[in-house]
Enzyme design. Structure first.
Site, PDB file in Angstrom:
ATOM      1  CG  ASP A   1      -5.395  -2.014  -3.207  1.00 13.86           C
ATOM      2  OD1 ASP A   1      -5.018  -0.883  -3.567  1.00 13.86           O
ATOM      3  OD2 ASP A   1      -5.327  -2.423  -2.029  1.00 13.86           O
TER       4      ASP A   1
HETATM    5 MG   LIG Z   1      -5.298  -1.166  -0.276  1.00 12.02          MG
END
Ligand SMILES: [Mg+2]
Length: 235
Positions: A10
């Site tokens: 991420d």
């Molecule tokens: Mg994030």
């Protein structure tokens, strides 16, 4: 368990300090629009509204465009700002977000080390394409990572299994049990990893106590702890 050979990163709040980017970009955009309403209180209000919108999207209740514009419409209504500005405001805000590159400590070095170590590394992000393309180019991450998966391109958002199906179709020769997702969001990254049947590592720098029923396989406070997790057994 197979050896991990692929890392799905991420970006926002994991490799990069998104809170800082967001704060700077928000302030800048308010300035640019000539809106004097910006204050720390407004920022906190925005933060709560924003979080609520993203969670609703992760639960499939609203779409991404509804998140992006709706959060500002709601904020503007509270502060007596013309809600017709929300869409354009968001576009300018995204551009500023894309220009705000702030890595967490050791993040870039770690990605470089894993590259030397032969790991396949991909970005998996729900951030807007407008902001992420800019941010990944400006930071140089797009030249180090093997693949970038932005939900707007993929056509699905994390945590949907379809998002990860697209990832695995694209990277080829990697099985889900050879991959790990590293992310700061339990509802999109960790739940997404679980939906995809891959291992999950929750980046929790503040040591937040989680009150959701989503259990990550690993939890780390510092990104460098990932090295220990990925070290081959018996090493
Ligand atoms: Mg994030």
């Amino acid at each position: 368990m197979s050896q991990i050979r692929a890392i799905l990163w991420d970006i926002d709040g994991t490799l990069m300090d998104f809170a800082l980017s967001e704060r700077n970009a928000l302030q800048q955009t308010f300035q640019e629009f000539g809106l004097p309403a910006y204050s720390e209180e407004l920022r906190q209000e925005y933060s709560l509204i924003n979080k609520r919108y993203w969670t609703a999207m992760e639960l499939g209740k609203i779409t991404k465009p509804q998140v992006l514009v709706g959060r500002f419409q709601e904020l503007f209504e509270i502060y007596g700002i013309d809600i017709a500005l929300a869409e354009e405001f968001n576009t300018v805000f995204q551009l500023h977000i894309g220009d705000e590159v702030h890595f967490f400590p050791n993040a870039m070095e770690l990605v470089r080390d894993f590259k030397s170590g032969g790991y396949l590394q991909c970005a998996v992000t729900n951030g807007t394409k407008l902001a992420q393309d800019r941010k990944l180019a400006k930071s140089g991450l797009n030249r180090i990572l093997d693949y970038v998966f932005i939900s707007e391109d993929v056509g699905f958002e994390k945590p949907s299994a379809d998002f990860f199906r697209t990832v695995f179709r694209s990277i080829g020769h990697y099985q889900p049990d050879e991959a790990i997702i590293v992310g700061d969001s339990l509802t999109s990254d960790i739940q997404g990893g679980k939906n995809a049947g891959i291992r999950t590592c929750w980046f929790n720098p503040q040591g937040m106590v989680q009150n959701l029923d989503i259990q990550p396989d690993f939890e780390i406070r510092k990104l460098t702890e990932l090295k220990r997790i990925l070290r081959p057994a018996g090493d």
